[in-house]
Design a protein around this motif. Structure first.
Motif, PDB file in Angstrom:
ATOM      1  N   CYS A   1      48.210  44.581  47.288  1.00 20.63           N
ATOM      2  CA  CYS A   1      47.862  45.819  47.984  1.00 20.63           C
ATOM      3  C   CYS A   1      46.926  45.509  49.153  1.00 20.63           C
ATOM      4  O   CYS A   1      46.102  44.600  49.077  1.00 20.63           O
ATOM      5  CB  CYS A   1      47.146  46.778  47.048  1.00 20.63           C
TER       6      CYS A   1
ATOM      7  N   ALA B   1      46.345  50.632  44.781  1.00 23.49           N
ATOM      8  CA  ALA B   1      47.811  50.732  44.858  1.00 23.49           C
ATOM      9  C   ALA B   1      48.219  52.177  45.131  1.00 23.49           C
ATOM     10  O   ALA B   1      49.069  52.456  45.980  1.00 23.49           O
ATOM     11  CB  ALA B   1      48.431  50.225  43.563  1.00 23.49           C
TER      12      ALA B   1
ATOM     13  N   ALA C   1      57.695  42.324  41.852  1.00 28.35           N
ATOM     14  CA  ALA C   1      56.960  43.140  42.819  1.00 28.35           C
ATOM     15  C   ALA C   1      57.548  42.998  44.221  1.00 28.35           C
ATOM     16  O   ALA C   1      57.760  43.995  44.918  1.00 28.35           O
ATOM     17  CB  ALA C   1      55.480  42.752  42.823  1.00 28.35           C
ATOM     18  N   VAL C   2      57.820  41.749  44.614  1.00 29.55           N
ATOM     19  CA  VAL C   2      58.265  41.559  46.004  1.00 29.55           C
ATOM     20  C   VAL C   2      59.722  41.974  46.194  1.00 29.55           C
ATOM     21  O   VAL C   2      60.166  42.178  47.324  1.00 29.55           O
ATOM     22  CB  VAL C   2      58.058  40.097  46.494  1.00 29.55           C
TER      23      VAL C   2
ATOM     24  N   ARG D   1      53.712  46.473  44.066  1.00 28.72           N
ATOM     25  CA  ARG D   1      52.957  45.274  44.373  1.00 28.72           C
ATOM     26  C   ARG D   1      52.533  44.642  43.047  1.00 28.72           C
ATOM     27  O   ARG D   1      52.603  45.269  41.989  1.00 28.72           O
ATOM     28  CB  ARG D   1      51.704  45.576  45.200  1.00 28.72           C
ATOM     29  N   TYR D   2      52.064  43.407  43.166  1.00 30.71           N
ATOM     30  CA  TYR D   2      51.636  42.645  41.999  1.00 30.71           C
ATOM     31  C   TYR D   2      50.119  42.733  41.849  1.00 30.71           C
ATOM     32  O   TYR D   2      49.394  42.704  42.853  1.00 30.71           O
ATOM     33  CB  TYR D   2      52.075  41.185  42.180  1.00 30.71           C
TER      34      TYR D   2
END
Lengths: 459, 459
Positions: free
Chosen positions: A56, A130, A224-225, A231-232
């Protein structure tokens, strides 16, 4: 009555208006900063743009910010903190009496929330940023499950999705943890899984594998990607995590200051470093600024001894080797602690901040065998009434050792240690201990030399 | 600033010197006292001498004392209380917001100790008096295991033996609870067992039985009276237990008084009555003395509805029929709630004190189905960040219902409920709920009529 004369209660709780309003970034007080993360594709220090697909926005800024000393805690996070914080700073009167030590023992207890540990302090922060960015959800990995539970709670509170890759052996051995995460609406997938390319590859290569933290990280990052709006997030090791966890140390210091108490010694368990880094932050700040000296001790398991037997070098953070490289004390990313080891703290590396501070001589480290850790845990449970997590019990073990040294020398040292969490979901390990079936494991020099020899070539 | 203007924090903790110094005996303020225990051999009210082989001396005095209003808490117990008390009184700001209710909701949270519930409040008192009498140890029974765990902790602290008969199905389904008790050095035996005559008889008659609370009580009592230096202790129902548990209500009231808050409504779950009786004690005192009116609601499971569908009559407290007879709301001592029921609160009877107060119209009772209880538990966990025990969630369910009624009517009622404990060891039940496999069970009129018809003939 002067501060020194105040009777110290069993538990010191700060008032709401005494709770920290900012986090403290210890890097601001480090003359020599931790080495930067490196992009494995370019072999250059990572940029915000490099990290943007994974992390993030606001968290990337925190990750890369070596200079801002105090970071304001957003109002929504402060509200959430009030739900389960302040955590108590406990004077271990009963333990002192049991040991017959002149030492004064304090512990900061972070286990009184449903995630069972300090992990919630950073989980809510990461989930908040996030949501602020307008994301739909986050992915993460979890081993024992404390971090996954914490993130599930934070995401449920804020109303965003939470997708957890749980190391397969934990998923199967700790079904209750999984159910707690489900109570909070998280989806929990055993890792390796068929949901990611890395998972599929691992399953093809090692069909019977029970997974590892390094692999679960790779899966969570890949997910995530490759998923829009995700997001991670990560529960330890990173600079941002230590920043959020500084709330532990700030509260502990404020509580001690109210009674005019200065610890001589600060002890914490160290896996990735999130708890230890948070606990020591403001004390380390004073030490770095030359205002006050503290003896600071990291305690790690003898079966995963990154500080005491690892090397300080750039290494991969994950098995899939898709994360940035980090300079840290490491046993090599292919090192997996023996299944004999029950006590958490299984990560092959260590927080870059703590690694740098340790390398510069600002703190010590000791490695302890797990049977002694469980003995200390049982003593503690019987005298202080709290069933500690095996992770936390590493700190208990060394705190007891130090208090017993004081008994011999007559020194009245003030010892502060971090009690990171509770052991309710670790009863299989306690059972092995009660049944006399718990063994100790110490990796051989050859085993460590092999995994360390597989470090990336840049070193 | 007047009391009313004070901002109420999320959590109110009393200072150590504000903690109760005495327990409160609500019987002292009851014009009509609860009916006395009756000796099944003589069919006359029990005497101290009758009870001496079973219970500890000081506890017998407390059991039979209808008159002493305040009982001093011994210094050693006060020290132990400081280890895990005061428990927080929480303003449920997050839940109020989630429900959109004008009601003000408070809960007294007793789960922040390793026994996971309020049971420790009486466990330490009973263990203390056993030790004071010079006894070697105590015996007891446990179902879900909260009481057994609490007693193990108390005995470990004081250094006396603890022998627990654990209902067999719980022993097998809750191995973790067993391990917690073992951590505290208790011996835990599945009931029925071959260690007692009653156990042998049960096993001969019903070879496949998974046990019941009533049978485990009988075994524990038999063990106590046949083992020199041992007495029996019990975690609920008895007058002495409600006396010790008054610490919950006294703390709650002191915390509310600090902020000038008076609850309109007090809600607690009721199995044997230990938590509810303790929570309401000082409030009921005011009500009995005509100083202030409170609406008091006992919440019980629809599957074990002793208040709402039982009779007020003398009954056996245990299956083996060796304990004194008690006049109480009861479903008959042969009533065993369906295995479908996962939510605790399984006892066939109810505290004689609460039974009398209920019969005299000082409190109400409602019975709720378990699926709705788990729905409430999940809502609570997601908003307040605490994973509640199924038992406690009965109170949550009704507190939420009442808060939603306020939303309709616009009333700004102040609701206080008891959150007795945490659900970490109840994840099998949560799993059934998550998987949609949880059912509700309501005993038929015929089933209840049968067990009630088997009451002792004296009625």
């Amino acid at each position: 009555m002067s501060k020194e004369e105040k009777v110290i209660p069993y538990k010191i709780y700060l008032e709401e208006d005494e709770m920290p309003k900012t986090w403290y970034n210890v890097r601001a007080d480090m003359k020599d900063k931790p080495a930067p993360l490196v992009n494995p594709a370019t072999m250059k220090p990572v940029t915000e743009a490099d990290l943007a697909p994974v992390f993030c926005e606001d968290l990337i800024k925190q990750e890369l910010d070596d200079d801002t000393r105090f970071v304001e805690i957003p109002a929504e996070i402060k509200e959430f903190y009030k739900m389960y914080r302040p955590s108590p700073l406990v004077r271990a009167y009963c333990l002192e009496k049991k040991l017959g030590t002149p030492a004064k023992i304090y512990y900061k207890f972070e286990g009184n929330n449903t995630s069972g540990s300090h992990k919630l302090n950073s989980a809510i922060a990461q989930a908040y940023y996030a949501k602020k960015q307008g994301l739909k959800g986050v992915t993460t990995e979890t081993g024992a499950g404390q971090w996954g539970t914490a993130l599930s709670m934070a995401c449920a509170y804020l109303g965003i999705d939470c997708k957890v890759f749980m190391v397969k052996c934990s998923y199967e051995q700790k079904p209750f943890r999984r159910e707690v995460m489900r109570t909070y609406g998280a989806s929990v997938t055993p890792s390796p899984s068929m949901e990611t390319e890395i998972g599929k590859k691992m399953l093809a290569e090692f069909p019977g594998t029970t997974g590892s933290l390094g692999c679960a990280i790779s899966e969570a990052v890949e997910k995530a990607v490759t998923t829009p709006g995700y997001r991670y997030v990560l529960g330890s090791v990173l600079n941002q995590v230590l920043l959020h966890q500084s709330v532990i140390g700030l509260e502990a210091k404020a509580a001690l200051d109210k009674y005019g108490v200065k610890p001589d010694m600060i002890i914490g368990c160290a896996g990735g470093g999130s708890n230890l880094g948070g606990l020591i932050a403001p004390f380390m700040g004073e030490k770095l600024r030359g205002e006050k000296d503290y003896e600071i001790i990291a305690v790690e398991p003898a079966s995963c001894p990154s500080f005491t037997r690892g090397v300080y070098a750039y290494d991969f953070c994950d098995t899939g080797k898709i994360c940035p490289l980090s300079k840290m004390y490491t046993l090599g990313s292919n090192f997996i602690p023996s299944a004999i080891h029950a006590g958490g703290l299984r990560y092959h590396g260590m927080s870059p901040i703590l690694s740098k501070l340790y390398d510069d001589g600002y703190m010590k480290a000791v490695a302890v065998p797990q049977t002694e850790v469980f003995e200390a845990a049982e003593t503690f449970a019987r005298t202080e009434g709290i069933l500690p997590a095996p992770e936390s019990s590493h700190a208990i073990k060394v705190a007891i050792d130090e208090a017993l040294k004081c008994k011999e020398t007559g020194e009245e040292k003030t010892i502060l240690f971090g009690l990171t969490g509770t052991g309710y979901f670790d009863m299989f390990a306690y059972e092995r201990f009660h049944d006399g079936k718990m063994e100790d494991y110490v990796p051989s020099d050859e085993e460590l030399a092999k995994s360390i020899s597989e470090l990336p070539k840049m070193n």
